[in-house]
Scaffold this motif. Structure first.
Motif, PDB file in Angstrom:
ATOM      1  N   LYS A  26       0.809  -1.219   0.000  1.00 20.52           N
ATOM      2  CA  LYS A  26       0.000   0.000   0.000  1.00 20.52           C
ATOM      3  C   LYS A  26       0.842   1.269   0.000  1.00 20.52           C
ATOM      4  O   LYS A  26       0.484   2.255  -0.648  1.00 20.52           O
ATOM      5  CB  LYS A  26      -0.956  -0.007   1.201  1.00 20.52           C
ATOM      6  CG  LYS A  26      -2.086  -1.011   1.059  1.00 20.52           C
ATOM      7  CD  LYS A  26      -3.198  -0.763   2.073  1.00 20.52           C
ATOM      8  CE  LYS A  26      -4.416  -1.610   1.754  1.00 20.52           C
ATOM      9  NZ  LYS A  26      -5.590  -1.245   2.576  1.00 20.52           N
ATOM     10  N   THR A  27       1.945   1.276   0.724  1.00 21.86           N
ATOM     11  CA  THR A  27       2.794   2.475   0.720  1.00 21.86           C
ATOM     12  C   THR A  27       3.466   2.662  -0.631  1.00 21.86           C
ATOM     13  O   THR A  27       3.654   3.799  -1.087  1.00 21.86           O
ATOM     14  CB  THR A  27       3.839   2.421   1.843  1.00 21.86           C
ATOM     15  OG1 THR A  27       4.588   1.198   1.758  1.00 21.86           O
ATOM     16  CG2 THR A  27       3.187   2.503   3.214  1.00 21.86           C
ATOM     17  N   TYR A  29       2.161   1.767  -3.506  1.00 21.70           N
ATOM     18  CA  TYR A  29       1.105   2.267  -4.386  1.00 21.70           C
ATOM     19  C   TYR A  29       0.882   3.757  -4.156  1.00 21.70           C
ATOM     20  O   TYR A  29       0.761   4.535  -5.112  1.00 21.70           O
ATOM     21  CB  TYR A  29      -0.185   1.499  -4.135  1.00 21.70           C
ATOM     22  CG  TYR A  29      -1.355   1.993  -4.961  1.00 21.70           C
ATOM     23  CD1 TYR A  29      -1.518   1.588  -6.284  1.00 21.70           C
ATOM     24  CD2 TYR A  29      -2.288   2.870  -4.419  1.00 21.70           C
ATOM     25  CE1 TYR A  29      -2.577   2.041  -7.052  1.00 21.70           C
ATOM     26  CE2 TYR A  29      -3.348   3.347  -5.179  1.00 21.70           C
ATOM     27  CZ  TYR A  29      -3.492   2.924  -6.492  1.00 21.70           C
ATOM     28  OH  TYR A  29      -4.537   3.395  -7.242  1.00 21.70           O
ATOM     29  N   LEU A  30       0.817   4.171  -2.875  1.00 20.65           N
ATOM     30  CA  LEU A  30       0.619   5.588  -2.556  1.00 20.65           C
ATOM     31  C   LEU A  30       1.739   6.436  -3.141  1.00 20.65           C
ATOM     32  O   LEU A  30       1.490   7.475  -3.770  1.00 20.65           O
ATOM     33  CB  LEU A  30       0.552   5.766  -1.037  1.00 20.65           C
ATOM     34  CG  LEU A  30       0.495   7.207  -0.520  1.00 20.65           C
ATOM     35  CD1 LEU A  30      -0.734   7.933  -1.037  1.00 20.65           C
ATOM     36  CD2 LEU A  30       0.530   7.218   1.008  1.00 20.65           C
ATOM     37  N   TRP A  49       2.239   9.804   4.810  1.00 26.22           N
ATOM     38  CA  TRP A  49       1.104   9.478   5.675  1.00 26.22           C
ATOM     39  C   TRP A  49       1.515   9.760   7.109  1.00 26.22           C
ATOM     40  O   TRP A  49       2.691   9.817   7.425  1.00 26.22           O
ATOM     41  CB  TRP A  49       0.660   8.025   5.489  1.00 26.22           C
ATOM     42  CG  TRP A  49       1.761   7.003   5.545  1.00 26.22           C
ATOM     43  CD1 TRP A  49       2.622   6.662   4.534  1.00 26.22           C
ATOM     44  CD2 TRP A  49       2.136   6.200   6.678  1.00 26.22           C
ATOM     45  NE1 TRP A  49       3.505   5.697   4.948  1.00 26.22           N
ATOM     46  CE2 TRP A  49       3.228   5.391   6.260  1.00 26.22           C
ATOM     47  CE3 TRP A  49       1.659   6.060   7.977  1.00 26.22           C
ATOM     48  CZ2 TRP A  49       3.843   4.464   7.113  1.00 26.22           C
ATOM     49  CZ3 TRP A  49       2.266   5.147   8.834  1.00 26.22           C
ATOM     50  CH2 TRP A  49       3.340   4.362   8.396  1.00 26.22           C
ATOM     51  N   ASP A  83      -4.357   4.315   3.982  1.00 32.61           N
ATOM     52  CA  ASP A  83      -5.641   4.299   3.273  1.00 32.61           C
ATOM     53  C   ASP A  83      -6.280   5.687   3.248  1.00 32.61           C
ATOM     54  O   ASP A  83      -6.885   6.084   2.244  1.00 32.61           O
ATOM     55  CB  ASP A  83      -6.601   3.307   3.934  1.00 32.61           C
ATOM     56  CG  ASP A  83      -6.254   1.855   3.628  1.00 32.61           C
ATOM     57  OD1 ASP A  83      -5.468   1.615   2.692  1.00 32.61           O
ATOM     58  OD2 ASP A  83      -6.764   0.964   4.341  1.00 32.61           O
ATOM     59  N   THR A  98      -4.430   7.760   0.647  1.00 33.98           N
ATOM     60  CA  THR A  98      -4.669   7.183  -0.681  1.00 33.98           C
ATOM     61  C   THR A  98      -6.075   7.508  -1.165  1.00 33.98           C
ATOM     62  O   THR A  98      -6.272   7.898  -2.329  1.00 33.98           O
ATOM     63  CB  THR A  98      -4.466   5.660  -0.646  1.00 33.98           C
ATOM     64  OG1 THR A  98      -3.128   5.369  -0.216  1.00 33.98           O
ATOM     65  CG2 THR A  98      -4.691   5.053  -2.020  1.00 33.98           C
ATOM     66  N   THR A  99      -7.052   7.383  -0.294  1.00 34.57           N
ATOM     67  CA  THR A  99      -8.434   7.688  -0.659  1.00 34.57           C
ATOM     68  C   THR A  99      -8.596   9.168  -0.998  1.00 34.57           C
ATOM     69  O   THR A  99      -9.277   9.528  -1.968  1.00 34.57           O
ATOM     70  CB  THR A  99      -9.389   7.309   0.488  1.00 34.57           C
ATOM     71  OG1 THR A  99      -9.290   5.904   0.738  1.00 34.57           O
ATOM     72  CG2 THR A  99     -10.831   7.659   0.146  1.00 34.57           C
ATOM     73  N   ASN A 131      -6.872   9.791  -4.518  1.00 36.20           N
ATOM     74  CA  ASN A 131      -7.199   9.087  -5.756  1.00 36.20           C
ATOM     75  C   ASN A 131      -7.927  10.041  -6.705  1.00 36.20           C
ATOM     76  O   ASN A 131      -8.484  11.044  -6.283  1.00 36.20           O
ATOM     77  CB  ASN A 131      -7.998   7.803  -5.484  1.00 36.20           C
ATOM     78  CG  ASN A 131      -9.427   8.064  -5.035  1.00 36.20           C
ATOM     79  OD1 ASN A 131     -10.151   8.877  -5.602  1.00 36.20           O
ATOM     80  ND2 ASN A 131      -9.848   7.364  -3.988  1.00 36.20           N
TER      81      ASN A 131
END
Length: 298
Positions: free
Chosen positions: A26-27, A29-30, A132, A186, A189-190, A193
């Motif tokens: 996830k990190t 991807y961010l 984050w 999250d 990221t949210t 997006n």
């Protein structure tokens, strides 16, 4: 204590290892979805918020010199690479954080020092902690966070010895911290997006009082959206995104520079860069908090 001298728990559950793997995914991807210029803006926003969230967690401000010393110490203790798997290195970093909460010789600075150290460890592990906010996540759950520390934190063991926390409490702490980390990744990221960012920017351009008072048209919203996504744009492309006539687009751009949403090194600069002042960033991160004095544009 050096992180390499802390033993990993005897039995790390598959769910913990899966969460550590997920944090890596996830990190990454961010980090990949944000342009470098925008990432720098987000990083500054988060850095500026750390003192506010730390005050919520600890109930007081920690002296800058204490934090500086902690950062120097963390840089000297980067020995996680000796552990064979990345996910186990993440677990080791969290064990080290737990140990610092339990054993720091200065109880009033325990949490702040431990968070500086874990931030450095997460950075060395390539988890992009500047994008984050661990501090925000822990502030939202600060009672749970300090439930893991000794009730009387003036009675702590020495960093080089003493009673170690039980394996069960250590594993519970690791699970808690991974949950907080994943939640904060999250959250950002949210917010960033494409769909969420578009909704936030366009809503901001329709309703933000500072933009309205500055005479900035909502038609410039798509140009700011493009700039946030790209990080930087040629001036001509930015003006095209507004859909305005050249003279009006130029006038609107000047106003955007004046309110601090766009950076132009010179009046005739061919390249524009994004800025993310706190007053506008709150449109994108609606649950993000800063002290009132930090929110007001200066």
């Amino acid at each position: 204590m050096n992180v390499s001298s802390l033993a990993l728990p005897d039995s790390i559950s598959p769910s913990i290892l899966a969460s550590a793997d997920l944090l890596v995914t996830k990190t990454a991807y961010l980090a990949g979805m944000i342009a470098p210029e925008t990432a720098a803006c987000v990083s500054k926003l988060l850095m500026d918020s750390d003192a506010h969230y730390s005050r919520i967690i600890d109930g007081h401000l920690t002296e800058p010199e204490v934090l500086k010393n902690a950062q120097n110490s963390a840089n000297q203790q980067s020995t996680l690479q000796k552990i064979p798997e990345l996910r186990r290195r993440i677990v080791a970093a969290l064990v080290h954080h737990f140990h610092l909460l339990q054993t720091q010789a200065s109880p009033e600075a325990n949490g702040a020092v431990a968070r500086v150290v874990i931030h450095q460890h997460l950075a060395h592990l390539g988890l992009h902690p500047h994008l984050w906010s661990l501090a925000r996540g822990l502030a939202l759950r600060h009672e749970e966070y300090y439930a893991f520390a000794p009730i009387d934190r003036t009675q702590v063991s020495e960093p080089t010895g003493g009673v170690q926390p039980s394996g069960k409490s250590t594993l519970s702490f690791i699970e808690f911290m991974l949950e907080v980390c994943l939640g904060e990744v999250d959250y950002v990221t949210t917010a960033l997006n494409r769909h969420g960012l578009r909704e936030a920017v366009m809503h901001g351009f329709r309703t933000d009082s500072q933009l309205i008072e500055a005479g900035i048209s909502s038609q410039t919203g798509p140009a700011i959206l493009a700039l946030l996504i790209q990080g930087a744009l040629p001036r001509t492309e930015f003006e095209t995104f507004t859909g305005l006539q050249p003279s009006e687009a130029c006038d609107q751009l000047s106003k955007l520079v004046n309110v601090g949403l766009v950076v132009s090194s010179t009046p005739n600069s061919h390249t524009l860069r994004v800025r993310l002042p706190t007053w506008f960033a709150q449109n994108i991160f609606p649950d993000f908090s800063l002290a009132e004095s930090e929110i007001k544009p200066g």
